[in-house]
Design a protein around this motif. Structure first.
Motif, mmCIF file in Angstrom:
data_model
loop_
_atom_site.group_PDB
_atom_site.id
_atom_site.type_symbol
_atom_site.label_atom_id
_atom_site.label_comp_id
_atom_site.label_asym_id
_atom_site.label_seq_id
_atom_site.Cartn_x
_atom_site.Cartn_y
_atom_site.Cartn_z
ATOM 1 N N SER A 1 -22.564 32.388 92.522
ATOM 2 C CA SER A 1 -22.867 31.426 92.141
ATOM 3 C C SER A 1 -21.599 30.865 91.152
ATOM 4 O O SER A 1 -21.804 31.663 90.327
ATOM 5 C CB SER A 1 -23.953 31.582 91.807
ATOM 6 N N LYS A 2 -20.634 30.379 91.530
ATOM 7 C CA LYS A 2 -19.303 29.340 90.577
ATOM 8 C C LYS A 2 -20.110 28.365 90.631
ATOM 9 O O LYS A 2 -20.530 27.359 90.996
ATOM 10 C CB LYS A 2 -18.161 29.781 91.234
ATOM 11 N N SER A 3 -19.622 27.654 89.283
ATOM 12 C CA SER A 3 -20.368 26.147 88.422
ATOM 13 C C SER A 3 -19.267 26.460 87.890
ATOM 14 O O SER A 3 -18.427 27.225 86.936
ATOM 15 C CB SER A 3 -21.714 25.792 88.150
ATOM 16 N N LEU B 1 -28.188 28.506 91.586
ATOM 17 C CA LEU B 1 -28.993 27.304 91.461
ATOM 18 C C LEU B 1 -28.284 27.195 89.360
ATOM 19 O O LEU B 1 -29.078 27.510 89.046
ATOM 20 C CB LEU B 1 -28.958 25.891 92.242
ATOM 21 N N GLU C 1 -26.646 31.331 96.802
ATOM 22 C CA GLU C 1 -26.265 30.274 95.706
ATOM 23 C C GLU C 1 -27.738 30.607 94.599
ATOM 24 O O GLU C 1 -28.911 30.350 94.503
ATOM 25 C CB GLU C 1 -25.221 29.382 95.611
ATOM 26 N N PRO D 1 -26.967 21.973 85.266
ATOM 27 C CA PRO D 1 -25.322 21.774 84.876
ATOM 28 C C PRO D 1 -25.711 21.606 83.173
ATOM 29 O O PRO D 1 -24.356 21.184 82.734
ATOM 30 C CB PRO D 1 -24.528 20.117 85.146
ATOM 31 N N GLN E 1 -19.932 25.774 84.721
ATOM 32 C CA GLN E 1 -20.540 25.899 83.395
ATOM 33 C C GLN E 1 -20.208 27.800 83.778
ATOM 34 O O GLN E 1 -20.129 28.009 82.719
ATOM 35 C CB GLN E 1 -21.748 25.996 83.020
#
Lengths: 187, 337
Positions: free
Chosen positions: B85-87, B40, B38, B43, B89
């Protein structure tokens, strides 16, 4: 001598007297301790390979080039254990075919009977032109599949041996030349 | 190039040409046995802040902090990493606001070709021809000045001939003395060539994260939705027909024509899953292989290629990576990253 070689040699010594004169000669002449084949299997591969590539007026054949030993070495070093099993199954299938056709084992058959068995095995060979650029698919466990495997391994071992490269093919390779270029064949 | 690299470092390979010199600067830490899963995200800014990875020996989960993240995992693994790499944002995966990551997957096309026999060479003794530079290449000639009715783009031919240390005639039929003689006589008398063509980039040819299957580290694997289309099939037909015509025109006896395409994925040059472009709506990376969405994220491998062309891609990948690094260094110096 490693433990494995010693075991192989001991096993060979026990079985050797049971074998026929010719394969016995092959085994003793090279003093070869097979790592994968039993002495009986080794003698069979030795004979099969020498029928596929025999001695002729140009060069010695597969036996002289120690093809069976090279096949054994390659199998002993193979990463895929299935390969050894395919060979052992294939060799058993050759013996079964020999008993069916000749009423006896391959090595106890006459030279003509041995050729007949190989001819039968070869009858499934793909002779269709146009397949040269492709590697054939994984050999199946059928007798025809094993024939292709046997022939492939025999040619590979023979034509990478000193006898195959030099006596038979007269390979010249990269000849070191000084002065004027002597042409394609500088010998 | 030798497989496994050149022992005396005379030929180019990554350790000799790039990694050792980079280590010599004292600024490189190489961390092997590390499987990244991932990228990172900070945020607050939405920018990349490092990489999460698993130590493949100890199985420990670890993180590396970074000012800039440069991904070079090769086309498929890079797409996988971005998609994983999901977030909040980047709910589609980092750098994927365009929904183009994983799409336009393309590669090369092989299979059709021709084998010929040069009768004049049958029975000839070995010369020193093994010392010649091997192989020949016919550059692309389709859809340059002409316009093919059946397909777009084109292909080249790659071929070889001549005697070599291992005879090319061992697949003569049969066995015994006749077989052995034929191997000897026919060695070096064959010539063959095969097409090497372009698979068109198409949005619907894509890789995505498999919802069910995971690898040994528990990381989801890729799922492939990839098929040759009509263009590839028409091009393959033309390869076989044209190869045959060329051999016949050269006076070579054609002994075999291969018409079948080798299966999808065979030709191994995977490209195009994070394509480069000027429009952030239809591309993932800019001309410096820098993410449109995340300025401190770069992808420096075949992912950025917008099409596969009909050439081997490694030199282009390396040239683009070099340019990306120059740009990255400039941007860092200017304080833009």
């Amino acid at each position: 001598m490693t433990r494995r070689e010693m075991l192989g040699a001991t096993a060979a010594a026990l079985v050797l007297p049971l074998l026929e004169a010719r394969p016995l000669a092959a085994l003793t002449r090279y003093n070869f301790a097979a790592r994968v084949f039993t002495p009986a299997e080794f003698a069979l591969v030795d004979e099969l390979s020498d029928i596929i590539i025999p001695t002729d007026e140009v060069s010695p054949g597969a036996r002289e080039a120690r093809v069976a030993g090279e096949i054994d070495r390659r199998l002993a070093d193979a990463l895929d254990p299935e390969q050894v099993k395919r060979w052992k199954d294939g060799l058993r299938a050759v013996e079964d075919l020999s008993r069916e056709m000749n009423g006896t084992t391959f090595l106890k058959s006459t030279p003509e009977q041995r050729v007949a068995v190989l001819t039968k095995m070869a009858s499934t060979e793909d002779e269709t032109p146009g397949s040269r650029r492709r590697r054939r698919a994984n050999p199946s466990s059928s007798i025809g599949g094993f024939y292709r495997q046997l022939k492939g391994a025999t040619t590979r071992a023979y034509y990478t041996s000193k006898i195959g490269i030099h006596n038979d093919q007269h390979y010249k390779g990269n000849v070191f030349q000084t002065g004027e270029y002597a042409g394609l064949d500088p010998t | 190039m030798l497989p496994g690299g050149c022992d005396i470092h005379a030929a180019f390979d990554s350790p000799t040409g790039l990694i050792y010199p980079a280590m010599d600067t004292g600024n490189l830490t190489l961390r092997t046995n590390s499987t990244a899963h991932e990228i990172l995200v900070d945020p607050k800014t939405g920018r990349a802040r490092g990489v999460a990875f698993v130590d493949s020996v100890t199985h420990k989960s670890l993180e590396a902090k970074a000012k800039v993240v440069v991904v070079g995992a090769s086309t498929l693994e890079s797409a996988r990493l971005l998609l994983l790499s999901k977030s909040p944002q980047h709910p589609n995966g980092i750098g994927n606001s365009s929904d183009h990551v994983g799409h336009n997957f393309c590669e090369h096309l092989m299979g059709p070709g021709v084998t010929g026999l040069v009768k004049e060479l049958v029975g000839k003794e070995h010369g020193i021809e093994d010392g010649r530079p091997g192989g020949f290449y016919v550059p692309r000639f389709r859809n340059l000045s002409d316009k093919q009715p059946g397909f777009l783009r084109g292909y080249g031919f790659e071929g070889n001939s001549g005697k070599s240390i291992f005879p090319d005639s061992t697949d003569r039929p049969g066995f015994g003395k006749q077989y052995k003689k034929e191997v000897r006589d026919y060695a070096g008398a064959f010539i063959n060539m095969g097409g090497f063509g372009e698979v068109l980039p198409r949005y619907e040819n894509a890789v995505s994260i498999d919802p069910d299957v995971k690898d040994a580290w528990g990381i989801p694997v890729l799922k492939f939705d990839y098929k040759f289309g009509d263009n590839e099939k028409k091009m393959a037909e033309d390869m076989a027909v044209t190869a045959k015509e060329m051999f016949e025109a050269a006076g070579i006896e054609v002994i075999g024509v291969d018409k079948e395409l080798l299966t999808e994925g065979w030709s191994i040059h995977e490209l195009g899953t994070s394509r480069m472009g000027s429009d952030p709506k239809t591309s993932v990376l800019n001309q410096f292989q820098q993410s449109h969405d995340v300025k401190n994220l770069f992808v420096v491998d075949g992912s950025s290629h917008v099409n596969a062309s009909c050439q081997n891609p490694t030199w282009t990948i390396m040239a683009l990576a070099w340019r990306s690094c120059d740009h990255l260094a400039d941007e860092l110096k200017k304080g833009n990253l």
